[in-house]
Design an enzyme around this catalytic site. Sequence first.
Site, PDB file in Angstrom:
ATOM      1  N   GLY A  14       0.720 -24.543 -53.463  1.00 50.95           N
ATOM      2  CA  GLY A  14      -0.264 -25.219 -54.311  1.00 50.95           C
ATOM      3  C   GLY A  14      -0.176 -24.718 -55.741  1.00 50.95           C
ATOM      4  N   ALA A  25       6.116 -15.981 -69.528  1.00 51.74           N
ATOM      5  CA  ALA A  25       6.286 -14.527 -69.656  1.00 51.74           C
ATOM      6  C   ALA A  25       7.587 -14.075 -69.013  1.00 51.74           C
ATOM      7  CB  ALA A  25       5.099 -13.810 -69.014  1.00 51.74           C
ATOM      8  N   ARG A  28      10.534 -15.199 -71.344  1.00 52.39           N
ATOM      9  CA  ARG A  28      10.666 -14.443 -72.606  1.00 52.39           C
ATOM     10  C   ARG A  28      10.973 -12.962 -72.368  1.00 52.39           C
ATOM     11  NH1 ARG A  28       6.859 -17.722 -76.830  1.00 52.39           N
ATOM     12  NH2 ARG A  28       8.094 -19.638 -76.636  1.00 52.39           N
ATOM     13  N   ARG A  75       5.728 -27.850 -51.148  1.00 57.40           N
ATOM     14  CA  ARG A  75       5.691 -27.051 -49.914  1.00 57.40           C
ATOM     15  C   ARG A  75       6.962 -27.466 -49.188  1.00 57.40           C
ATOM     16  NH1 ARG A  75       0.596 -24.962 -50.168  1.00 57.40           N
ATOM     17  NH2 ARG A  75      -1.037 -26.311 -50.973  1.00 57.40           N
ATOM     18  N   ASP A 106       1.161 -16.859 -50.003  1.00 56.34           N
ATOM     19  CA  ASP A 106       1.837 -16.142 -48.908  1.00 56.34           C
ATOM     20  C   ASP A 106       3.084 -16.865 -48.383  1.00 56.34           C
ATOM     21  OD1 ASP A 106       0.232 -18.080 -47.801  1.00 56.34           O
ATOM     22  OD2 ASP A 106      -0.740 -16.783 -46.347  1.00 56.34           O
ATOM     23  N   THR A 128      -2.252 -18.524 -56.936  1.00 58.37           N
ATOM     24  CA  THR A 128      -2.995 -19.434 -56.050  1.00 58.37           C
ATOM     25  C   THR A 128      -4.467 -19.336 -56.423  1.00 58.37           C
ATOM     26  OG1 THR A 128      -3.874 -19.722 -53.815  1.00 58.37           O
ATOM     27  CG2 THR A 128      -2.898 -17.592 -54.270  1.00 58.37           C
ATOM     28  N   ILE A 129      -5.149 -20.461 -56.360  1.00 62.05           N
ATOM     29  CA  ILE A 129      -6.576 -20.402 -56.697  1.00 62.05           C
ATOM     30  C   ILE A 129      -7.382 -19.673 -55.612  1.00 62.05           C
ATOM     31  CG2 ILE A 129      -6.551 -22.512 -58.083  1.00 62.05           C
ATOM     32  CD1 ILE A 129      -7.972 -23.896 -55.632  1.00 62.05           C
ATOM     33  N   ASP A 130      -6.794 -19.515 -54.418  1.00 64.37           N
ATOM     34  CA  ASP A 130      -7.583 -19.050 -53.267  1.00 64.37           C
ATOM     35  C   ASP A 130      -7.962 -17.566 -53.303  1.00 64.37           C
ATOM     36  OD1 ASP A 130      -7.203 -21.626 -52.328  1.00 64.37           O
ATOM     37  OD2 ASP A 130      -5.528 -21.095 -51.040  1.00 64.37           O
ATOM     38  N   ASP A 132      -6.349 -15.248 -51.913  1.00 62.22           N
ATOM     39  CA  ASP A 132      -6.217 -14.797 -50.531  1.00 62.22           C
ATOM     40  C   ASP A 132      -4.982 -13.923 -50.304  1.00 62.22           C
ATOM     41  OD1 ASP A 132      -4.361 -16.780 -50.894  1.00 62.22           O
ATOM     42  OD2 ASP A 132      -4.816 -17.868 -49.057  1.00 62.22           O
ATOM     43  N   ARG A 157     -26.449 -29.849 -60.872  1.00 65.03           N
ATOM     44  CA  ARG A 157     -27.819 -29.332 -60.897  1.00 65.03           C
ATOM     45  C   ARG A 157     -28.706 -30.206 -61.801  1.00 65.03           C
ATOM     46  NH1 ARG A 157     -29.996 -24.665 -59.508  1.00 65.03           N
ATOM     47  NH2 ARG A 157     -28.056 -23.497 -59.410  1.00 65.03           N
ATOM     48  N   GLY A 173     -10.194 -23.111 -51.041  1.00 63.21           N
ATOM     49  CA  GLY A 173     -10.057 -21.676 -50.823  1.00 63.21           C
ATOM     50  C   GLY A 173      -9.305 -21.395 -49.528  1.00 63.21           C
ATOM     51  N   ARG A 174      -8.905 -22.464 -48.877  1.00 61.85           N
ATOM     52  CA  ARG A 174      -8.250 -22.363 -47.557  1.00 61.85           C
ATOM     53  C   ARG A 174      -9.125 -21.538 -46.619  1.00 61.85           C
ATOM     54  NH1 ARG A 174      -3.140 -24.046 -46.563  1.00 61.85           N
ATOM     55  NH2 ARG A 174      -2.446 -23.955 -48.710  1.00 61.85           N
ATOM     56  N   LYS A 216     -39.961 -26.255 -56.132  1.00 61.94           N
ATOM     57  CA  LYS A 216     -38.544 -26.259 -56.558  1.00 61.94           C
ATOM     58  C   LYS A 216     -37.954 -27.652 -56.331  1.00 61.94           C
ATOM     59  CE  LYS A 216     -34.139 -23.850 -55.758  1.00 61.94           C
ATOM     60  NZ  LYS A 216     -33.660 -23.889 -57.132  1.00 61.94           N
ATOM     61  N   GLU A 225     -14.215 -24.585 -47.787  1.00 67.77           N
ATOM     62  CA  GLU A 225     -13.474 -25.551 -46.954  1.00 67.77           C
ATOM     63  C   GLU A 225     -12.959 -24.921 -45.670  1.00 67.77           C
ATOM     64  OE1 GLU A 225      -9.777 -27.064 -48.381  1.00 67.77           O
ATOM     65  OE2 GLU A 225      -9.000 -25.098 -48.949  1.00 67.77           O
ATOM     66  N   ARG A 257      -8.213 -27.341 -59.113  1.00 66.48           N
ATOM     67  CA  ARG A 257      -6.889 -26.714 -59.214  1.00 66.48           C
ATOM     68  C   ARG A 257      -6.206 -27.032 -60.537  1.00 66.48           C
ATOM     69  NH1 ARG A 257      -3.541 -27.393 -53.778  1.00 66.48           N
ATOM     70  NH2 ARG A 257      -2.100 -28.545 -55.079  1.00 66.48           N
TER      71      ARG A 257
HETATM   72  O1  F6P Z   1      -3.722 -22.908 -51.600  1.00 68.46           O
HETATM   73  C1  F6P Z   1      -4.293 -23.690 -52.581  1.00 68.46           C
HETATM   74  C2  F6P Z   1      -5.005 -24.878 -51.980  1.00 68.46           C
HETATM   75  O2  F6P Z   1      -5.553 -25.626 -53.031  1.00 68.46           O
HETATM   76  C3  F6P Z   1      -6.067 -24.556 -50.946  1.00 68.46           C
HETATM   77  O3  F6P Z   1      -7.280 -24.156 -51.533  1.00 68.46           O
HETATM   78  C4  F6P Z   1      -6.151 -25.841 -50.191  1.00 68.46           C
HETATM   79  O4  F6P Z   1      -6.601 -25.620 -48.879  1.00 68.46           O
HETATM   80  C5  F6P Z   1      -4.728 -26.342 -50.206  1.00 68.46           C
HETATM   81  O5  F6P Z   1      -4.076 -25.682 -51.281  1.00 68.46           O
HETATM   82  C6  F6P Z   1      -4.582 -27.827 -50.381  1.00 68.46           C
HETATM   83  O6  F6P Z   1      -3.247 -28.140 -50.265  1.00 68.46           O
HETATM   84  P1  F6P Z   1      -2.596 -29.516 -50.759  1.00 68.46           P
HETATM   85  O7  F6P Z   1      -2.520 -29.486 -52.251  1.00 68.46           O
HETATM   86  O8  F6P Z   1      -1.260 -29.513 -50.133  1.00 68.46           O
HETATM   87  O9  F6P Z   1      -3.508 -30.609 -50.300  1.00 68.46           O
END
Ligand code: F6P
Length: 354
Positions: A14, A25, A28, A75, A106, A128-130, A132, A157, A173-174, A216, A225, A257
């Site tokens: 991703g 970086a 260079r 992928r 990973d 990766t944004i996750d 993890d 909000r 976030g997988r 409230k 997710e 993302r």
């Molecule tokens: O690993 C980054 C991520 O955005 C996860 O948060 C998400 O579960 C997955 O990739 C989504 O994958 P794709 O872009 O293949 O739908």
Amino acid sequence: MKKIKKIGVLTSGGDAPGMNAAIRAVVRSAIANGVEVVGIMRGYSGLIDKEVKPLAIRDVSNIINKGGTFLYTDRCPEMLTEEGKQKAIATCRELGIDGLVVIGGDGTFRGATELTLRGVPCVGIPGTIDNDVSSTDNTIGYYTAMNTVIELVDKLRDTCESHARCNVVEVMGRDAGDIALNTAIASGATAVAIPEFEFDEERLFEKIATSRKLGKRNFIVIISEGLGADYAPTLATKIESKTGVETKFARFAHIVRGGTPTLKDRLLATQMGSYAVDMLLAGKSNIVICERNGEIVEGDITYALKLDRMYKGKLLEGELDEYSPEVIEGMRRECAERRVAMQKLYDIQMKINL
Ligand code: F6P
């Protein structure tokens, strides 16, 4: 040790904001050391298909501020086959690529180990944004994604307050709840549900119903997710029926993302990119670049992947046999520390966000 004259750089898995800054970086730093660089298109797919282009200093101008990855990503199931790995190695041999910097998560690192084992030294950068990758405190893209989440939640909000509604929000976030937990705190969400901890739905219904009685108007509930695609929409339905508060559901998905990387991600990417080249030139391989306690350090990729699996409770039988009891104890400690840090955040959010 073979002198490194030419390296390749690729992004895989991703995409994540800051990947371009990392590529820049790498390019260079390598050129500053007299090393040639080729950019490999579409991650390992481009390596297998020999889709590469030489990168000079000016080829990475004006990308530090761009989201996505200008080398594109993929992928690549073919990298799981021996044939795919051999094709990737053949490209390196044919083009004289002496080492690779691979930017991703990973899956990307598993590819790096395979190539290192087959004679092409690789260094990984966690992009990766996750967040993890257990061996680093932060991955490239994580902070930008979180900033996007809180920006979007702030908008929700406004409309929830106007209409006296609840909004259940699902974030990526997988299997990791890092994005959900941190953004829940930073956006003042009423509750957060993540795979790492039990979530008490009844308590949430009660909290919303009581707070509504006390005046409230808006409620935000953030869901990771990792709890499954049905969890958040189903919870939204339940909240409405149990509390009487009209509840909407929003899945942020890939929107978080993209976008301009924040200062944190540009800086991290630049530090890691430069360090990765240093590592390759120092003859190191199967290395992952990490940020720990504000410092950029290196770690072994195999160790890092096993640490991840330990943290996620996914270790396979015999996987730690090569390590001494002291090393295994250290890994357990690292996992426990990460869990404790998360628990502390979770407790704060339970206490503060009413
Ligand atoms: O690993 C980054 C991520 O955005 C996860 O948060 C998400 O579960 C997955 O990739 C989504 O994958 P794709 O872009 O293949 O739908």
